[in-house]
Design a protein around this motif. Structure first.
Motif, short mmCIF file in Angstrom:
data_model
loop_
_atom_site.label_atom_id
_atom_site.label_comp_id
_atom_site.label_asym_id
_atom_site.label_seq_id
_atom_site.Cartn_x
_atom_site.Cartn_y
_atom_site.Cartn_z
N UNK A 10 0.83 -1.20 0.00
CA UNK A 10 0.00 0.00 0.00
C UNK A 10 0.86 1.26 0.00
N UNK A 11 1.98 1.21 0.71
CA UNK A 11 2.91 2.34 0.73
C UNK A 11 3.50 2.56 -0.65
N UNK A 12 3.90 1.47 -1.30
CA UNK A 12 4.47 1.57 -2.64
C UNK A 12 3.42 2.11 -3.61
N UNK A 13 2.21 1.60 -3.53
CA UNK A 13 1.13 2.07 -4.41
C UNK A 13 0.90 3.57 -4.20
N UNK A 76 12.24 0.98 -9.20
CA UNK A 76 12.91 1.66 -8.09
C UNK A 76 14.43 1.52 -8.18
N UNK A 77 14.91 0.37 -8.61
CA UNK A 77 16.35 0.20 -8.83
C UNK A 77 16.83 1.10 -9.96
N UNK A 102 17.83 14.54 1.23
CA UNK A 102 18.42 13.80 0.12
C UNK A 102 19.17 12.56 0.62
N UNK A 103 19.88 12.71 1.71
CA UNK A 103 20.61 11.56 2.27
C UNK A 103 19.66 10.54 2.89
N UNK A 104 18.59 11.01 3.52
CA UNK A 104 17.63 10.10 4.14
C UNK A 104 16.87 9.28 3.10
N UNK A 109 15.02 3.83 0.11
CA UNK A 109 14.73 3.12 -1.13
C UNK A 109 14.74 1.60 -0.91
N UNK A 110 15.58 1.15 0.02
CA UNK A 110 15.67 -0.30 0.26
C UNK A 110 14.35 -0.90 0.75
N UNK A 111 13.69 -0.31 1.76
CA UNK A 111 12.39 -0.88 2.15
C UNK A 111 11.33 -0.74 1.06
N UNK A 112 11.42 0.32 0.25
CA UNK A 112 10.47 0.45 -0.85
C UNK A 112 10.68 -0.67 -1.87
N UNK A 113 11.93 -0.93 -2.20
CA UNK A 113 12.23 -2.00 -3.15
C UNK A 113 11.77 -3.35 -2.58
#
Length: 122
Positions: A10-13, A76-77, A102-104, A109-113
């Motif tokens: 749901x977060x990704x969507x 995402x990659x 920007x650093x955060x 991106x890792x949990x999103x992937x």
């Protein structure tokens, strides 16, 4: 239509629906993130917005969820170099808030992937 959609999916969507819409409505927002080696910046920005919207819809439909999960993780990659460029550019500036954001974004991106990948599996 959203039967058994995982919370991380749901977060990704939501992220893809929001970001994909901005890609199409205000593509110039993403121009500074484009690495110089990527050709046809505007076209790539618009195409990635369309891809985000298609992935979001695909994740919502059980019959396309598996393919959309793989495609979402791949997308995402694929855009990760833009996030790296944003962080590097921010570090060369003096805006501490932009630098922090920007650093955060990079480790987020890792949990999103992972969420996109897992969405296609369950």
């Amino acid at each position: 239509m959203t039967a058994k959609l995982r919370p991380d999916a749901k977060i990704v969507v939501g992220a893809f629906l929001a970001s994909g819409t901005v890609h199409l409505v205000k593509p110039d927002v993403f121009a500074p993130l484009m690495p110089s080696w990527v050709p046809a910046h505007r076209e790539v920005i618009v195409a990635s917005g369309v891809a985000e919207l298609l992935c979001a819809v695909g994740l919502l439909v059980p019959g396309t969820r598996r393919a959309a999960g793989v495609a979402s993780a791949g997308l995402l990659l694929g855009v990760f170099p833009g996030n790296v460029k944003m962080a590097v550019d921010a570090l060369h500036g003096s805006n501490r808030t932009l630098q922090a954001v920007a650093l955060a974004r990079l480790p987020l991106q890792l949990p999103l992937i992972r969420g996109a990948w897992r969405a296609g599996r369950g």
